[in-house]
Design a protein around this motif. Structure first.
Motif, PDB file in Angstrom:
ATOM      1  N   CYS A 142      37.689  44.222  22.243  1.00 11.12           N
ATOM      2  CA  CYS A 142      36.495  44.551  23.037  1.00 11.12           C
ATOM      3  C   CYS A 142      35.209  44.080  22.360  1.00 11.12           C
ATOM      4  CB  CYS A 142      36.407  46.056  23.241  1.00 11.12           C
ATOM      5  SG  CYS A 142      37.866  46.788  23.986  1.00 11.12           S
ATOM      6  N   LYS A 143      35.252  43.932  21.066  1.00  7.58           N
ATOM      7  CA  LYS A 143      34.052  43.551  20.314  1.00  7.58           C
ATOM      8  C   LYS A 143      33.853  42.045  20.230  1.00  7.58           C
ATOM      9  CE  LYS A 143      34.253  47.646  17.373  1.00  7.58           C
ATOM     10  NZ  LYS A 143      34.626  48.161  16.046  1.00  7.58           N
ATOM     11  N   LYS A 144      34.965  41.291  20.202  1.00  9.17           N
ATOM     12  CA  LYS A 144      34.854  39.866  19.906  1.00  9.17           C
ATOM     13  C   LYS A 144      35.247  38.934  21.044  1.00  9.17           C
ATOM     14  CE  LYS A 144      35.606  40.632  15.011  1.00  9.17           C
ATOM     15  NZ  LYS A 144      36.308  40.214  13.821  1.00  9.17           N
ATOM     16  N   TYR A 145      35.962  39.453  22.053  1.00  5.74           N
ATOM     17  CA  TYR A 145      36.461  38.603  23.124  1.00  5.74           C
ATOM     18  C   TYR A 145      36.339  39.320  24.451  1.00  5.74           C
ATOM     19  CZ  TYR A 145      38.074  35.878  19.261  1.00  5.74           C
ATOM     20  OH  TYR A 145      38.105  35.148  18.121  1.00  5.74           O
ATOM     21  N   SER A 146      36.383  38.547  25.504  1.00  2.95           N
ATOM     22  CA  SER A 146      36.289  39.118  26.848  1.00  2.95           C
ATOM     23  C   SER A 146      37.578  38.883  27.614  1.00  2.95           C
ATOM     24  CB  SER A 146      35.142  38.482  27.628  1.00  2.95           C
ATOM     25  OG  SER A 146      35.134  38.948  28.960  1.00  2.95           O
ATOM     26  N   PRO A 147      37.978  39.873  28.399  1.00  2.00           N
ATOM     27  CA  PRO A 147      39.082  39.634  29.326  1.00  2.00           C
ATOM     28  C   PRO A 147      38.561  38.801  30.503  1.00  2.00           C
ATOM     29  CG  PRO A 147      38.138  41.777  29.755  1.00  2.00           C
ATOM     30  CD  PRO A 147      37.437  41.230  28.528  1.00  2.00           C
ATOM     31  N   ARG A 148      39.488  38.267  31.268  1.00  2.00           N
ATOM     32  CA  ARG A 148      39.120  37.650  32.532  1.00  2.00           C
ATOM     33  C   ARG A 148      38.963  38.780  33.550  1.00  2.00           C
ATOM     34  NH1 ARG A 148      44.284  34.258  33.338  1.00  2.00           N
ATOM     35  NH2 ARG A 148      44.990  36.213  32.477  1.00  2.00           N
ATOM     36  N   PHE A 149      37.932  38.688  34.362  1.00  2.00           N
ATOM     37  CA  PHE A 149      37.734  39.640  35.447  1.00  2.00           C
ATOM     38  C   PHE A 149      38.115  38.915  36.730  1.00  2.00           C
ATOM     39  CE2 PHE A 149      35.322  41.572  32.164  1.00  2.00           C
ATOM     40  CZ  PHE A 149      35.073  42.889  32.505  1.00  2.00           C
ATOM     41  N   LYS A 150      39.251  39.259  37.286  1.00  2.00           N
ATOM     42  CA  LYS A 150      39.692  38.658  38.543  1.00  2.00           C
ATOM     43  C   LYS A 150      39.063  39.442  39.690  1.00  2.00           C
ATOM     44  CE  LYS A 150      43.848  36.968  36.382  1.00  2.00           C
ATOM     45  NZ  LYS A 150      45.289  37.057  36.257  1.00  2.00           N
ATOM     46  N   MET A 151      39.080  38.859  40.882  1.00  2.00           N
ATOM     47  CA  MET A 151      38.416  39.506  42.020  1.00  2.00           C
ATOM     48  C   MET A 151      38.903  40.931  42.278  1.00  2.00           C
ATOM     49  SD  MET A 151      35.799  37.904  42.804  1.00  2.00           S
ATOM     50  CE  MET A 151      35.313  38.978  44.142  1.00  2.00           C
ATOM     51  N   PRO A 152      40.201  41.230  42.193  1.00  2.00           N
ATOM     52  CA  PRO A 152      40.603  42.627  42.381  1.00  2.00           C
ATOM     53  C   PRO A 152      39.965  43.550  41.325  1.00  2.00           C
ATOM     54  CG  PRO A 152      42.503  41.197  42.590  1.00  2.00           C
ATOM     55  CD  PRO A 152      41.370  40.334  42.095  1.00  2.00           C
ATOM     56  N   ASP A 153      39.834  43.043  40.089  1.00  2.00           N
ATOM     57  CA  ASP A 153      39.184  43.825  39.024  1.00  2.00           C
ATOM     58  C   ASP A 153      37.716  44.064  39.374  1.00  2.00           C
ATOM     59  OD1 ASP A 153      41.537  43.671  37.388  1.00  2.00           O
ATOM     60  OD2 ASP A 153      40.871  41.734  36.609  1.00  2.00           O
ATOM     61  N   ILE A 154      37.046  43.005  39.793  1.00  2.00           N
ATOM     62  CA  ILE A 154      35.619  43.087  40.116  1.00  2.00           C
ATOM     63  C   ILE A 154      35.398  44.084  41.247  1.00  2.00           C
ATOM     64  CG2 ILE A 154      33.677  41.781  41.083  1.00  2.00           C
ATOM     65  CD1 ILE A 154      34.816  39.336  39.457  1.00  2.00           C
TER      66      ILE A 154
END
Length: 172
Positions: free
Chosen positions: A68-80
């Protein structure tokens, strides 16, 4: 990361095999890469559940939170859609406020650490977090073999991925 309140996992402390894990991971990248290319998929998949559980017993994600501090997950449309609804925001406003497109065309957080990470390393949107976060660190599924570059990258900042790869290599 383990679900909040889902048992207690002792921290990964220096002196308990964790002192120099990042240095060791960096030194073992070529070995990991070779292993991931040559590994027998069925053999590895049989070993993953035990190695995954062992790593989670000795490593406390809440003490680390490097993902959570150094990288980002992908936010897919269902997540958004799910997260925007949870935050009582319009999807477009959520994207504009928190996300940006990366070079691969995926939505990722605009800034690090993740804006939803609390000072206590708890996720403020845990119940509706992105699917990438739910699945991370992928050490209990075939992603570890199907996406070797991702596995190698993850082993550089996640002690669980490092621990699982070390376990796989030591079982050869």
């Amino acid at each position: 990361m383990k679900k909040e309140g889902e048992g207690h996992f002792p921290p990964f402390r220096p002196g308990e095999g964790g002192a120099n894990w990042q240095k060791k991971s960096a030194e073992h990248q070529k070995q990991y890469k070779y292993f991931l290319q040559k590994a027998n998929k069925n053999t590895v998949l049989k070993q993953l559940p035990d190695l995954h559980e062992t790593a989670f017993r000795k490593i406390d994600c809440m003490q680390c939170a490097n993902c959570c501090k150094k990288y980002s997950p992908r936010f897919k449309m269902p997540d958004i859609k799910r997260i925007a609804k949870h935050l009582n925001m319009k999807e477009g406003d959520f994207i504009e406020t928190y996300l940006t497109l990366d070079e691969e065309g995926d939505y990722v957080v605009r800034s690090l650490p993740c804006p939803f990470l609390g000072e206590d390393n708890f996720c403020n949107i845990y119940e509706v977090r992105p699917s990438d976060c739910v699945r991370f660190p992928y050490t209990d599924e075939d992603v570890i073999l199907k996406r070797p570059q991702l596995t190698l990258k993850n082993s550089s900042f996640c002690p669980i991925v490092y621990s699982v790869l070390e376990g796989l290599i030591n079982r050869e």
